[in-house]
Design an enzyme around this catalytic site. Structure first.
Site, short mmCIF file in Angstrom:
data_model
loop_
_atom_site.label_atom_id
_atom_site.label_comp_id
_atom_site.label_asym_id
_atom_site.label_seq_id
_atom_site.Cartn_x
_atom_site.Cartn_y
_atom_site.Cartn_z
N ILE A 4 -96.21 95.39 -3.04
CA ILE A 4 -95.05 95.29 -2.15
C ILE A 4 -94.00 96.26 -2.67
CG2 ILE A 4 -93.25 93.79 -1.23
CD1 ILE A 4 -96.03 92.95 -0.30
N GLU A 131 -80.15 74.77 3.46
CA GLU A 131 -80.63 74.32 2.15
C GLU A 131 -79.43 74.00 1.26
OE1 GLU A 131 -80.21 75.84 -0.96
OE2 GLU A 131 -81.53 74.53 -2.11
N HIS A 246 -73.50 81.45 -6.25
CA HIS A 246 -72.57 80.77 -5.33
C HIS A 246 -71.18 81.41 -5.34
CE1 HIS A 246 -75.02 76.79 -4.77
NE2 HIS A 246 -75.67 77.87 -4.39
#
Ligand code: DTR
Ligand code: CA
Ligand code: ZN
Ligand code: ZN
Ligand code: ZN
Length: 283
Positions: A4, A131, A246
């Site tokens: 990939i 999520e 976050h």
């Protein structure tokens, strides 16, 4: 499995960051940036010949979405599922958390189609909503699976944060056979791994595990600090695996290309391995 190209995965990250920038700066549940992310991933998969479904749910008064993409063909009684949550927190574009997993499995899905790979088992990908609010989308999906459909899912592979800038190489320890598929691959490239213990119950594999479905996955670390022993093992610094976890700085600059490349290739290896043959994992 084919290699990939990490450049292709990073292009998807750039696209996701652009979508966040054009939609208030994030890709969070209930915001325009999340719906734009779903539409972006869906369009690529439709163009590649996948059968896509957008599953709608409501959470805290706002509409959420899961994107499910089935590769036509394969044994419908043996489904291998691969998933990542596509939503971010509201503080930023969420490129490592979890653009990294979303982009890696997208490029894997596109590579399967592009190479004309016809796996003997049925291959299904999913990009989860909400999520960050507590694995809401993936739980909704599992809870709404008819029991007959649930028993056909032979494995669920979860990829949530796989490009952390100060990476560790953690393999989920939930199912020994699935863990071995990943560990063997990393051994083959001379990269030591550790079992992932931080996240039990903290990402989208939790609902599948509680439904009795074998789960596996990879993780490069979040807010915890890399120990000096781990620095010896993996390099990097004795600081947080992802200092922008976050945070608004979780951008395309918050990615280790090496970690993203290795994990993308590990995902392709697992997909090719687990969808071949007649047993899971192949005897
Ligand atoms: N809860 C995830 C981040 C996370 C923390 N520990 C683990 C372990 C395995 C996967 C993910 C995570 C989030 O913030 O999306
Ligand atoms: Ca690669
Ligand atoms: Zn998160
Ligand atoms: Zn996450
Ligand atoms: Zn575990």
């Amino acid at each position: 499995a084919p290699d990939i190209p990490v450049t292709a995965v990073k292009q998807h990250l750039t696209d996701l960051q652009s979508l966040a920038a054009a939609n208030g700066g994030n890709r969070a549940h209930g915001r325009a940036g999340f719906r734009a992310s779903i539409d972006f991933v869906k369009a690529e998969l439709d163009a590649a010949g996948y059968t896509t479904t957008v599953q709608q749910f409501t959470y805290s008064g706002t509409t959420g979405y899961n994107l499910v993409a089935d590769l036509p063909g394969g044994d419908p009684d043996q489904v291998i599922m691969v998933g990542s949550h596509l939503d971010s927190v509201t503080s930023g574009p969420g490129i490592n958390d979890n653009g990294s997993g979303s982009a890696a499995i997208l490029e894997t899905a596109l590579t399967v189609a592009r190479t004309g790979h016809q796996p003997s088992k049925h291959l299904r990908f999913a990009w989860w909503g909400a999520e960050e609010l507590g694995m809401v989308g993936s739980r909704y999906y599992v809870n709404n699976l008819p029991p007959s459909a649930r028993s056909k899912i032979k494995a669920y592979l979860n990829f949530d944060m796989i490009g952390s800038p100060n990476p560790g190489y953690f393999v989920y320890d939930d199912d020994p056979a699935l863990e071995k598929v990943f560990k063997d691959w990393f051994t083959g490239i001379g990269v030591p791994t550790e079992i992932e213990t931080e996240g039990d119950g903290r990402s989208d594999h939790a609902s599948f595990k509680s439904a009795g479905i074998p789960v596996g996955g990879l993780f490069t670390g979040a807010g915890r600090t890399k120990t000096s022993a781990q620095v010896q093992k993996w390099g990097g610094t004795a600081t947080a695996f992802d200092r922008c976890y976050h945070s608004s700085c979780d951008t395309t600059a918050n990615i280790s290309d090496t970690a993203l490349d290795r994990n993308s290739d590990a995902i392709a290896h697992a997909v090719w391995t687990l969808t071949s043959g007649t047993t899971t994992p192949p005897a």
